[in-house]
Design an enzyme around this catalytic site. Structure first.
Site, short mmCIF file in Angstrom:
data_model
loop_
_atom_site.label_atom_id
_atom_site.label_comp_id
_atom_site.label_asym_id
_atom_site.label_seq_id
_atom_site.Cartn_x
_atom_site.Cartn_y
_atom_site.Cartn_z
N SER A 1 -13.64 -11.92 -8.50
CA SER A 1 -12.60 -12.68 -9.21
C SER A 1 -12.95 -14.14 -9.38
O SER A 1 -12.17 -14.90 -9.95
CB SER A 1 -11.28 -12.62 -8.43
N THR B 1 -8.59 -14.91 -7.03
CA THR B 1 -8.68 -16.33 -7.39
C THR B 1 -8.49 -17.17 -6.13
O THR B 1 -7.58 -16.91 -5.35
CB THR B 1 -7.53 -16.67 -8.35
N THR C 1 -11.60 -19.48 -10.68
CA THR C 1 -11.36 -18.07 -10.97
C THR C 1 -12.23 -17.58 -12.11
O THR C 1 -12.70 -18.38 -12.93
CB THR C 1 -9.89 -17.86 -11.37
N ARG D 1 -9.69 -16.08 -23.60
CA ARG D 1 -8.42 -16.21 -22.86
C ARG D 1 -8.60 -17.17 -21.69
O ARG D 1 -9.55 -17.12 -20.94
CB ARG D 1 -8.00 -14.84 -22.36
N THR E 1 -1.78 -17.98 -7.70
CA THR E 1 -2.64 -16.84 -8.01
C THR E 1 -1.78 -15.80 -8.71
O THR E 1 -0.56 -15.81 -8.59
CB THR E 1 -3.29 -16.28 -6.72
N GLY E 2 -2.43 -14.91 -9.45
CA GLY E 2 -1.66 -13.88 -10.12
C GLY E 2 -1.70 -14.03 -11.63
O GLY E 2 -2.62 -14.64 -12.17
C1 SD4 Z 1 -5.52 -16.12 -14.18
N1 SD4 Z 1 -4.32 -16.73 -12.20
O1 SD4 Z 1 -6.53 -16.35 -14.81
C2 SD4 Z 1 -5.59 -16.23 -12.68
C3 SD4 Z 1 -6.00 -14.91 -12.11
C4 SD4 Z 1 -5.60 -14.67 -10.71
O2 SD4 Z 1 -5.10 -13.20 -9.07
O3 SD4 Z 1 -5.20 -15.52 -9.98
N2 SD4 Z 1 -5.61 -13.44 -10.28
O4 SD4 Z 1 -4.47 -15.74 -14.69
#
Ligand code: SD4
Length: 337
Positions: free
Chosen positions: A94, A196, A214, A224, A247-248
């Site tokens: 990630s 991330t 990330t 993106r 994160t997320g």
């Molecule tokens: C994103 N927030 O690019 C990041 C990805 C991430 O757990 O944190 N995944 O949207």
């Protein structure tokens, strides 16, 4: 495909959700006293010891950051060197080298860094550079800009002495090829043991800095960009108050400017925990489909108090204080919801 639809589909098909002012000197009169009472955090409050907090189970990263703090270096150095551990770890799919690619097989990285003075540097959609966090720091320190994207970011990195390399490892290439063959996945929420990395540190002077890096949403559309490198969303630090990182599902964090929101809530007197909870609830209020994605936040205030909250179970974070790594399970919203 409309943007909202794509994001929704991304979640549903399992496209990787790898996925104060300082008031100490106020001596003049009642007005200032009242203001001081309402403002919990003042710039002279110092935590008892330096500390580090980072998203996910990243003991090597937090241990490295602690080592840097122990050597008397700044929180800025600590967060940079701490997250570099994950950027270099090819097993972490990630972040950095070994990150999962976009739909077309390109590994594109987002990273940002913020110092105690409120300076910020970021790169988005950068390719072939293993340590985007260090490029972000160079953007902050060596250019009049704050954010460089894509090929321009890569060219700047090369001119600054970074060596370009292939970041698509065999394991990530295989995962992408598998993804291309099957095209149907069920929602996968944080199945990985880490993701991330967002990191916040407080140094011996009580100063706070943060970093976030990330490879973003795996199998994303080319170009993106998520929240991680966008100031106020994936990361925000105000040295008079504290810091937060996310994160997320980046789209959801971006829409609610989550990290800035948390810092502002702490400025108004909320604890880091209360502020993280409020920011997650804000996401939930705005997105009826919250069951399909994860968002998690961590935060620290000027006193070194920490907080964390997420939508779904299994988000965790690591702290290091006095050289001791501790992994914590985050509290979460979706208990039977
Ligand atoms: C994103 N927030 O690019 C990041 C990805 C991430 O757990 O944190 N995944 O949207």
């Amino acid at each position: 495909m409309k943007r909202r639809k794509f994001i929704q589909n991304a979640a549903l098909t399992g496209l990787g959700l790898t996925v104060g002012a300082a008031l100490t000197a106020c001596a003049d009169g009642k007005k200032n006293k009242e203001k001081a009472a309402a403002t919990k955090f003042t710039s002279d409050v110092k935590p008892s010891t330096p500390m580090v907090i980072a998203t996910w189970n990243v003991p090597n990263a937090t241990a490295k950051a602690w080592e840097v703090l122990q050597a008397g270096k700044s929180a800025l150095d600590a967060v940079e060197q701490g997250v570099m551990v994950e950027e270099a770890d090819e097993k972490n799919q990630s972040v950095g080298k070994g990150g999962l690619p976009d739909r077309d097989g390109n590994v594109t990285l987002d990273a940002c860094i913020m110092n105690k003075d409120g300076d910020y540097g970021a790169v988005v959609c950068i390719e072939n550079i293993k340590h985007p966090i260090s490029v972000a720091r160079k953007v902050m320190e060596d250019t009049p800009h704050v954010l460089l994207a894509g090929n321009g970011a890569k060219q700047f990195a090369i001119e600054s002495g970074f060596t370009p390399e292939n970041l698509l490892t065999e394991a990530s290439k295989k995962a992408w090829e598998d993804w291309k063959v099957k095209s149907e996945y069920k929602p996968i929420i944080n199945v990985e043991n880490h993701d991330t990395i967002g990191m916040l540190a407080i140094d011996k002077n009580g100063d706070i800095s943060g970093a976030c890096t990330t490879s973003g949403l795996s199998y994303k559309m080319q170009g993106r960009v998520g929240d991680s490198a966008i100031i106020g969303s994936g990361l925000f630090v105000d040295n008079e108050v504290g810091g937060a990182t996310a994160t997320g599902m980046g789209e959801e964090v971006l829409k609610t400017v989550g990290s800035f929101l948390i810092v502002e809530l702490m400025r108004q007197g909320k604890s880091p925990q209360e502020a993280c909870e409020e920011a997650v609830k804000r996401v939930i209020q705005k997105s009826p489909n919250y069951k399909d994605f994860q968002v998690g936040y961590i935060a620290v205030n000027k006193k070194g108090e920490t907080g964390a909250y997420c939508i779904h179970e299994w988000f965790n974070y690591t702290t290091n204080q006095d050289g001791e790594n501790v992994n914590h399970k985050s509290d979460f919203y979706a208990k039977g919801n």
